[in-house]
Design a protein around this motif. Structure first.
Motif, mmCIF file in Angstrom:
data_model
loop_
_atom_site.group_PDB
_atom_site.id
_atom_site.type_symbol
_atom_site.label_atom_id
_atom_site.label_comp_id
_atom_site.label_asym_id
_atom_site.label_seq_id
_atom_site.Cartn_x
_atom_site.Cartn_y
_atom_site.Cartn_z
ATOM 1 N N LYS A 110 -3.156 5.516 4.778
ATOM 2 C CA LYS A 110 -2.462 4.283 4.369
ATOM 3 C C LYS A 110 -2.373 3.274 5.516
ATOM 4 C CE LYS A 110 1.413 5.967 3.279
ATOM 5 N NZ LYS A 110 0.916 7.319 3.491
ATOM 6 N N THR A 111 -1.906 3.752 6.657
ATOM 7 C CA THR A 111 -1.693 2.832 7.771
ATOM 8 C C THR A 111 -3.029 2.248 8.228
ATOM 9 O OG1 THR A 111 0.244 4.112 8.420
ATOM 10 C CG2 THR A 111 -0.661 2.640 10.065
ATOM 11 N N THR A 112 -4.035 3.116 8.335
ATOM 12 C CA THR A 112 -5.363 2.664 8.758
ATOM 13 C C THR A 112 -5.941 1.663 7.762
ATOM 14 O OG1 THR A 112 -5.692 4.841 9.741
ATOM 15 C CG2 THR A 112 -7.660 3.518 9.398
ATOM 16 N N THR A 113 -5.845 1.997 6.468
ATOM 17 C CA THR A 113 -6.386 1.117 5.425
ATOM 18 C C THR A 113 -5.644 -0.216 5.397
ATOM 19 O OG1 THR A 113 -6.765 3.103 4.126
ATOM 20 C CG2 THR A 113 -6.985 1.040 2.974
ATOM 21 N N SER A 114 -4.317 -0.178 5.535
ATOM 22 C CA SER A 114 -3.537 -1.418 5.527
ATOM 23 C C SER A 114 -3.944 -2.314 6.689
ATOM 24 C CB SER A 114 -2.041 -1.123 5.646
ATOM 25 O OG SER A 114 -1.632 -0.216 4.672
ATOM 26 N N VAL A 120 0.708 -7.766 4.091
ATOM 27 C CA VAL A 120 0.289 -6.419 3.696
ATOM 28 C C VAL A 120 1.375 -5.453 4.161
ATOM 29 C CG1 VAL A 120 -1.472 -4.615 3.941
ATOM 30 C CG2 VAL A 120 -2.155 -7.031 3.956
ATOM 31 N N THR A 125 4.087 -2.400 9.037
ATOM 32 C CA THR A 125 4.080 -0.960 8.791
ATOM 33 C C THR A 125 5.498 -0.448 8.948
ATOM 34 O OG1 THR A 125 3.643 -0.213 11.012
ATOM 35 C CG2 THR A 125 1.745 -0.752 9.723
ATOM 36 N N ASP A 154 2.583 -1.607 4.562
ATOM 37 C CA ASP A 154 2.205 -0.193 4.605
ATOM 38 C C ASP A 154 3.492 0.621 4.494
ATOM 39 O OD1 ASP A 154 1.183 2.327 5.391
ATOM 40 O OD2 ASP A 154 1.545 1.839 7.503
ATOM 41 N N THR A 155 3.616 1.415 3.439
ATOM 42 C CA THR A 155 4.896 2.089 3.181
ATOM 43 C C THR A 155 4.981 3.442 3.891
ATOM 44 O OG1 THR A 155 4.036 3.166 1.225
ATOM 45 C CG2 THR A 155 5.047 1.023 0.916
ATOM 46 N N CYS A 201 0.862 -1.195 0.000
ATOM 47 C CA CYS A 201 0.000 0.000 0.000
ATOM 48 C C CYS A 201 0.893 1.238 0.000
ATOM 49 C CB CYS A 201 -0.885 0.046 1.236
ATOM 50 S SG CYS A 201 -2.029 -1.336 1.347
ATOM 51 N N ILE A 246 0.688 -7.985 8.853
ATOM 52 C CA ILE A 246 0.687 -6.562 8.500
ATOM 53 C C ILE A 246 2.029 -5.958 8.911
ATOM 54 C CG2 ILE A 246 -0.789 -6.229 10.567
ATOM 55 C CD1 ILE A 246 -0.689 -3.592 7.943
#
Ligand SMILES: Nc1ncnc2c1ncn2[C@@H]1O[C@H](COP(=O)(O)OP(=O)(O)O)[C@@H](O)[C@H]1O
Ligand SMILES: [Mg+2]
Length: 366
Positions: free
Chosen positions: A17-21, A137, A39, A139-140, A9, A37
């Motif tokens: 981004k972080t929330t969606t990931s 997943v 992050t 999270d970038t 993401c 996940i």
């Protein structure tokens, strides 16, 4: 055990981004996928809310539904380098002690852009080997260049697999006075380089550089194996890129920029997630409107809220159409604005929404 599928993401800062990931990972885990996940830039509040510490260790996330298929890796940018070195030099304690005291290493670990991403991805490669995950997943970091990090492992593996490292390691030995200098042109060349470097940076930095590469050469195989694995995970055929945006012009520009960068890497975003695109009418607003005792002031507030809801939806509709034209191969996934302040409540609400879109976001099983 097959390789995990990976969803990366990316998107501008603050778009969610972080929330969606996290919500995506939760939705996948709820469907029975063993999900990790990661992050790269953890939000402390969210990590706290999910009950996950910010560390380099893969930690099980307690799921609201009581499931047990969700794990998190949230490396602290300041600590991940050390964990990585501990792993890399597991069989070379003396070299490790030298590296940790090396001034160049200390400077690099603190400063170099991309070092954290690289280290985090090597931690992911290790987790993928040890952990038997179905989906990872990622999270970038919130930067337009964040997507470029997917190429770092391959570039580093090529560098380490090539001759540069041996050459610099040779330099290290000579700096330590342990080996005879090579003869002929090479000797003249390396002598020149050392001399020049020393003039520009001072003799200690040359020595530190040479020492650091000398010690890295000792653990090169482990390093190359990990970076190759990280590269496979990020650029192989089991990865999908999801670009996250808010319905604003700036976020649209970020998405198009990132899509163009991906195109340069021969990749295309599988999906664009339009976060905060829609607002469901608040239940309390409906209740108020239907109530009998609503005065004109409250009606005015309710009308303003409704206007705002409509204009948000109109902006999102326009953006969906435009992105659909520009990136016809990408699915557009719309997520609502969630009226809540607790991060875990927002994640839970978005994960319910994302459940219907998992096929659009997951890379093909291949
Ligand atoms: N759909 C949403 N509805 C309401 N709040 C949201 C939504 N998505 C994200 N947020 C909130 O916005 C803030 C920024 O989100 P975050 O995921 O940290 O963004 P990023 O990782 O892109 O910087 C957080 O406080 C988060 O709880
Ligand atoms: Mg973030």
């Amino acid at each position: 055990m097959s390789d995990p599928r990976v969803i990366v993401c990316a998107g501008g800062g603050g778009v969610g981004k972080t929330t969606t990931s996290a919500a995506l990972a939760l939705a996948l885990a709820a469907r029975g996928h063993r999900t990790l996940i990661v992050t790269i830039d953890p939000a402390r509040r969210l990590a706290g809310a999910m009950g996950v510490p910010i560390t380099d260790v893969v930690t099980r996330v307690p799921m609201p539904s009581g499931g047990d298929r969700l794990w998190a890796l949230m490396p602290d940018p300041r600590r991940s380098m050390r964990t990585f070195i501990d792993h890399l030099f597991a069989d070379e304690p003396e070299a490790k002690a030298r590296v940790l005291a090396n001034k160049l290493y200390i400077g690099l670990a603190d400063a170099a852009a991309g070092v954290h991403e690289l280290v985090a991805m090597n931690l992911v490669a290790r987790a993928a080997t040890d952990g038997d995950f179905d989906v990872i997943v990622i999270d970038t970091a919130p930067s337009r260049h964040a997507i470029d990090f997917v190429t770092y492992p391959a570039r580093l593996a090529a560098l380490l697999g090539g001759r540069t490292v041996s050459w610099i390691a040779g330099l290290a030995q000579r700096a330590g006075g342990e080996a005879p200098a090579p003869k002929g042109l090479l000797s003249w060349g390396t002598g020149r380089v050392e001399h020049l470097l020393a003039r520009v940076t001072g003799p200690n930095l040359v020595r530190d550089t040479a020492d650091l590469f000398g010690d890295l050469a000792l653990v090169r195989e482990r390093f190359v194996a990990l970076t190759r694995r990280a590269s496979e995970l990020l650029l192989g055929d089991r990865v999908a890129y999801a670009l996250v945006a808010a319905p604003t012009a700036a976020a649209r520009d970020d998405v198009l920029f990132l899509a163009a960068r991906l195109e340069k890497l021969g990749r295309r975003p599988r999906a664009v997630v339009l976060n905060r695109a829609d607002t469901h009418p608040a239940p309390w607003a409906r209740a108020l409107r239907e109530g009998r005792a609503v005065g004109p002031a409250i009606t005015e507030v309710l009308d303003a809220l409704e206007q705002e809801r409509l204009s948000r939806a109109t902006a999102a509709d326009g953006l969906s159409r435009e992105l659909g034209r520009q990136l016809p191969w990408a699915s557009i996934v719309r997520l609502p604005y969630v009226e809540a302040t607790a991060p875990e409540a927002i994640v839970a609400a978005l994960s319910t929404e994302l459940d219907a879109h998992l096929a659009a976001l997951l890379p093909d099983a291949g």
